[in-house]
Design an enzyme around this catalytic site. Structure first.
Site, mmCIF file in Angstrom:
data_model
loop_
_atom_site.group_PDB
_atom_site.id
_atom_site.type_symbol
_atom_site.label_atom_id
_atom_site.label_comp_id
_atom_site.label_asym_id
_atom_site.label_seq_id
_atom_site.Cartn_x
_atom_site.Cartn_y
_atom_site.Cartn_z
ATOM 1 N N ASP A 114 -6.596 -2.511 -7.767
ATOM 2 C CA ASP A 114 -7.180 -3.100 -6.561
ATOM 3 C C ASP A 114 -7.491 -4.565 -6.846
ATOM 4 O OD1 ASP A 114 -8.308 -1.801 -3.843
ATOM 5 O OD2 ASP A 114 -9.394 -3.615 -4.358
ATOM 6 N N TYR A 167 -15.321 -11.248 -0.525
ATOM 7 C CA TYR A 167 -15.959 -9.966 -0.859
ATOM 8 C C TYR A 167 -17.214 -10.159 -1.712
ATOM 9 C CZ TYR A 167 -12.266 -7.061 1.108
ATOM 10 O OH TYR A 167 -11.415 -6.438 1.973
ATOM 11 N N ARG A 212 0.809 -1.228 0.000
ATOM 12 C CA ARG A 212 0.000 0.000 0.000
ATOM 13 C C ARG A 212 0.845 1.282 0.000
ATOM 14 N NH1 ARG A 212 -5.463 -0.125 0.995
ATOM 15 N NH2 ARG A 212 -6.289 -2.157 0.513
ATOM 16 N N ARG A 244 -5.799 12.298 -6.565
ATOM 17 C CA ARG A 244 -7.073 11.652 -6.238
ATOM 18 C C ARG A 244 -8.208 12.681 -6.107
ATOM 19 N NH1 ARG A 244 -10.979 9.752 -4.589
ATOM 20 N NH2 ARG A 244 -11.374 8.021 -3.183
ATOM 21 N N ARG A 259 -2.819 6.845 0.135
ATOM 22 C CA ARG A 259 -3.143 8.059 0.887
ATOM 23 C C ARG A 259 -2.056 8.579 1.805
ATOM 24 N NH1 ARG A 259 -8.689 5.641 2.739
ATOM 25 N NH2 ARG A 259 -7.225 3.916 2.785
#
Ligand SMILES: Cc1c2[nH]c(c1CCC(=O)O)Cc1[nH]c(c(CCC(=O)O)c1C)Cc1[nH]c(c(CCC(=O)O)c1C)Cc1[nH]c(c(C)c1CCC(=O)O)C2
Length: 346
Positions: free
Chosen positions: A76, A153, A26, A39, A30
């Protein structure tokens, strides 16, 4: 194209390295103000993922800003269920949401085995654009979710503390679970092979929800499919990262892959004993270390490097870096590996 920095690839293959390579799960995201700037100019996460030039830009940011030894393609794991016909939304501050879940035979009828060139071309394009822009500076990591994590998921419809619908299906309708895992695996193999063709130098499989299964169910519903994926990727090294799967390390030793990712719940020495000498280990610092002082980060990172030893190790966190981490602390972790990793190798 010849890689100028191939430490990651050599470490994965078990070849001698002059210093331990380092990257962070990751790392593109962010934690970087530069990522947030890109973004915020867009309609959402998916626009970034689906626009190859922008995905390439944020993929390369951590290489420029943090000095990591690898880039990981900005995408992703949830693009796979989407390509199969189960679309997701990324809800701000809440995470992924699947408006339509897969829980019955009827639901399965809406799914297809995806063709990566047709349904995931934007990822393949992003890989090509990134490779060109990287110009061999560092290797590019391609990735996908492990079939069990993707099933979790698709059945649950969102993140969950218990994933009780997904785990429940393994008891109530194991046949359906296997059918779904079969479709996900076929899609994933074609997708990862296409990523390698597009230029990915190493593949990582994320089994983020491994740790919620019992060992017996993990061996039934996850490992065989990961094994198939490993067997299908032959031209580049493969890393299997299964979060919470300390119980399966001896099983991982038998997989046709080069590297096993460890989270911070796993004792390094025990993991090495269980995996044996023929695999590279990746990890495994607690991401929360990066909330501490620079001194503590250096001290703990050196301790970790000593425990893994100078060869057959890829330094990383034990899971993705948390979004509220100070990039200066991330740099401290990386710098410590680069400096100390070189001294233990000399
Ligand atoms: C389980 C999982 C997902 N996605 C992923 C996993 C496996 C790794 C893990 O266990 O953490 C993998 C992933 N997701 C993302 C990457 C990009 C590359 C990188 O590692 O830097 C990678 C490798 C971007 C992302 N994926 C997501 C973001 C944040 C979205 C944003 O920018 O608004 C990013 C940068 C969103 C995402 N995507 C997912 C969740 C649960 C969430 C929401 C929570 C969160 O943000 O972590 C699913």
């Amino acid at each position: 194209m010849q890689l100028k920095n191939d430490l990651l690839i050599r470490a994965a293959k078990g070849e001698a390295v002059e210093r331990t390579p380092v990257w962070l799960m990751r790392q593109a995201g962010r934690i970087l103000p530069e990522y947030r700037a890109v973004r915020e100019s867009l309609s959402g996460f998916k626009e970034l993922v689906e626009t190859p030039e922008l995905a390439a830009e944020v993929t390369i940011q951590p290489v420029d800003i943090l000095g990591v030894d690898a880039a990981i393609i900005f995408s992703d794991i949830l693009v796979v269920p989407e390509a199969m016909g189960c679309t997701y939304e990324m809800v701000e501050k809440r995470g992924p949401l699947f408006p339509k879940t897969i829980r019955t035979e009827q639901d399965m009828k809406s799914l297809r085995i995806a063709d990566p060139h047709e349904h995931l071309h934007y990822v393949l394009d992003a890989i090509k654009v990134t490779k060109k822009a990287l110009n061999g500076r560092v290797p590019l990591i391609g990735f996908a979710g492990a079939p069990w994590t993707i099933l979790a998921y698709m059945v649950e419809g969102s993140g969950s503390k218990t994933f009780s619908h997904a785990r429940g299906m393994l008891y109530t309708n194991p046949k359906l679970a296997h059918q779904l895992l079969r479709m996900i695996t076929d899609t994933t193999i074609a997708y990862l092979q296409a990523q390698v063709e597009a230029g990915a130098n190493l593949i990582q499989v994320f089994d983020s929800w491994a740790g919620i299964l019992s060992p017996a169910q993990y061996r039934l519903f996850s490992l065989p499919y990961i094994n198939e994926i490993c067997n299908a990727i032959n031209s580049v090294p493969v890393t299997v990262f299964a979060k919470g799967a300390f119980f399966a390390l001896e099983d991982f030793a038998t997989l046709n892959c080069e590297t096993i990712g460890l989270d911070w719940n796993m004792e390094i020495k025990t993991a090495r004993q269980q995996v044996g000498p023929n695999k590279t280990l990746q990890g495994n610092m607690d991401p929360c270390l990066l909330y501490s002082s620079f001194d503590t980060i250096q001290h703990e990172t050196i301790k970790m490097l000593k425990e893994f030893g100078p060869q057959r190790h890829i330094a990383n966190l034990g899971h993705g870096v948390y979004p509220d981490t100070d990039p200066e602390k991330v740099k401290c972790f990386i710098q410590t590996v680069k400096e100390y990793g070189a001294t233990i190798n000399s």
